[in-house]
Design a protein around this motif. Structure first.
Motif, short mmCIF file in Angstrom:
data_model
loop_
_atom_site.label_atom_id
_atom_site.label_comp_id
_atom_site.label_asym_id
_atom_site.label_seq_id
_atom_site.Cartn_x
_atom_site.Cartn_y
_atom_site.Cartn_z
N ARG A 10 85.30 -6.58 90.38
CA ARG A 10 85.83 -5.80 91.50
C ARG A 10 87.33 -5.55 91.32
NH1 ARG A 10 83.93 -8.63 95.73
NH2 ARG A 10 85.82 -9.86 95.90
N MET A 11 87.67 -4.25 91.32
CA MET A 11 89.06 -3.79 91.22
C MET A 11 89.46 -3.17 92.56
SD MET A 11 89.42 -4.42 87.98
CE MET A 11 90.98 -3.65 87.60
N LEU A 12 90.72 -3.35 92.94
CA LEU A 12 91.24 -2.75 94.17
C LEU A 12 92.17 -1.61 93.80
CD1 LEU A 12 91.80 -2.84 97.28
CD2 LEU A 12 93.69 -4.40 96.74
N THR A 13 92.04 -0.49 94.48
CA THR A 13 92.99 0.60 94.30
C THR A 13 93.61 0.96 95.64
OG1 THR A 13 93.40 2.81 93.39
CG2 THR A 13 91.29 2.48 94.51
N VAL A 14 94.89 1.26 95.59
CA VAL A 14 95.63 1.79 96.73
C VAL A 14 96.44 2.97 96.20
CG1 VAL A 14 97.35 1.33 98.52
CG2 VAL A 14 95.79 -0.49 97.79
N GLN A 15 96.28 4.10 96.87
CA GLN A 15 96.97 5.32 96.45
C GLN A 15 97.52 6.01 97.70
OE1 GLN A 15 94.45 7.80 93.96
NE2 GLN A 15 93.28 6.00 93.34
N ARG A 16 98.70 6.60 97.55
CA ARG A 16 99.30 7.36 98.64
C ARG A 16 99.72 8.71 98.08
NH1 ARG A 16 104.40 4.83 101.38
NH2 ARG A 16 105.46 6.76 100.93
N TRP A 17 99.23 9.78 98.69
CA TRP A 17 99.48 11.14 98.23
C TRP A 17 100.14 11.95 99.35
CZ3 TRP A 17 98.76 12.34 93.24
CH2 TRP A 17 98.01 11.43 92.47
N GLN A 18 101.03 12.82 98.95
CA GLN A 18 101.76 13.65 99.91
C GLN A 18 100.81 14.50 100.76
OE1 GLN A 18 104.89 15.86 98.07
NE2 GLN A 18 105.12 17.25 99.79
N PHE A 67 102.41 6.73 95.72
CA PHE A 67 102.10 5.36 95.32
C PHE A 67 100.74 5.37 94.65
CE2 PHE A 67 100.36 1.11 95.92
CZ PHE A 67 101.44 0.31 95.59
N TYR A 68 100.60 4.60 93.55
CA TYR A 68 99.34 4.58 92.82
C TYR A 68 99.21 3.23 92.14
CZ TYR A 68 95.62 6.29 89.72
OH TYR A 68 94.44 6.48 89.05
N ALA A 69 98.19 2.47 92.49
CA ALA A 69 98.03 1.15 91.89
C ALA A 69 96.55 0.76 91.79
CB ALA A 69 98.78 0.10 92.71
N PHE A 70 96.24 0.07 90.73
CA PHE A 70 94.95 -0.60 90.54
C PHE A 70 95.26 -2.05 90.21
CE2 PHE A 70 93.08 3.55 89.92
CZ PHE A 70 91.74 3.39 90.23
N THR A 71 94.47 -2.95 90.73
CA THR A 71 94.62 -4.36 90.39
C THR A 71 93.25 -5.02 90.38
OG1 THR A 71 95.86 -6.38 90.89
CG2 THR A 71 94.97 -5.17 92.77
N THR A 72 93.14 -6.07 89.60
CA THR A 72 91.89 -6.82 89.57
C THR A 72 91.85 -7.73 90.79
OG1 THR A 72 91.97 -6.83 87.16
CG2 THR A 72 90.50 -8.43 88.20
N GLU A 73 90.85 -7.56 91.61
CA GLU A 73 90.71 -8.45 92.76
C GLU A 73 89.82 -9.64 92.43
OE1 GLU A 73 90.72 -7.42 96.98
OE2 GLU A 73 88.64 -8.08 96.90
N ASP A 74 88.74 -9.40 91.70
CA ASP A 74 87.83 -10.48 91.33
C ASP A 74 87.17 -10.11 90.00
OD1 ASP A 74 85.84 -12.40 91.03
OD2 ASP A 74 85.21 -12.32 93.13
N HIS A 95 83.76 -1.01 91.46
CA HIS A 95 82.88 -2.09 91.02
C HIS A 95 82.41 -1.80 89.60
CE1 HIS A 95 82.70 -3.58 95.16
NE2 HIS A 95 82.64 -2.31 95.49
N LEU A 96 82.55 -2.80 88.75
CA LEU A 96 82.21 -2.68 87.33
C LEU A 96 81.32 -3.83 86.91
CD1 LEU A 96 85.91 -2.37 86.21
CD2 LEU A 96 84.31 -0.46 86.23
N ASN A 97 80.72 -3.69 85.74
CA ASN A 97 80.12 -4.84 85.11
C ASN A 97 81.27 -5.79 84.76
OD1 ASN A 97 79.17 -6.62 83.02
ND2 ASN A 97 77.45 -5.23 82.74
#
Length: 99
Positions: free
Chosen positions: A49-57, A37-44, A9-11
């Motif tokens: 509000r940014m969404l992150t999804v990451q997958r680590w071994q 897997f590593y991603a950030f995207t703007t949700e709103d 969450h950001l200004n």
């Protein structure tokens, strides 16, 4: 395997700058040992509000990522300007969603 998923969450006025900064570290992060897997995207953008999804071994790979010296400038700049609502999940039974 470790999955991180949640929101940053950001200004709202910081969304474009944050997006540019985070995209500058995405390529190097994806090349790290143990990053699956590593991603950030703007949700709103209007809500900041940014969404992150990451997958680590494993946890060792995730810890190495957080401790990398390349992460420090990003975290120093944004640490006090963002609020993270990100959860970590331990995965033990990965399979196709069609199974």
């Amino acid at each position: 395997m470790i999955i991180l998923m949640g929101y940053v969450h950001l200004n709202p006025s910081d969304v474009n700058e944050f997006t540019a900064d985070v995209q500058s570290v995405v390529s190097s992060t994806r090349a790290e040992k143990g990053c699956l897997f590593y991603a950030f995207t703007t949700e709103d953008a209007r809500a900041g509000r940014m969404l992150t999804v990451q997958r680590w071994q494993d946890q060792e790979s995730l810890s190495a990522h957080v401790e990398r010296h390349e992460s420090a400038p990003f975290l120093n700049k944004w640490g006090n300007r963002m609020r993270m609502d990100i959860l970590k999940y331990d995965i033990t039974n990965e399979r196709s969603f069609m199974e």
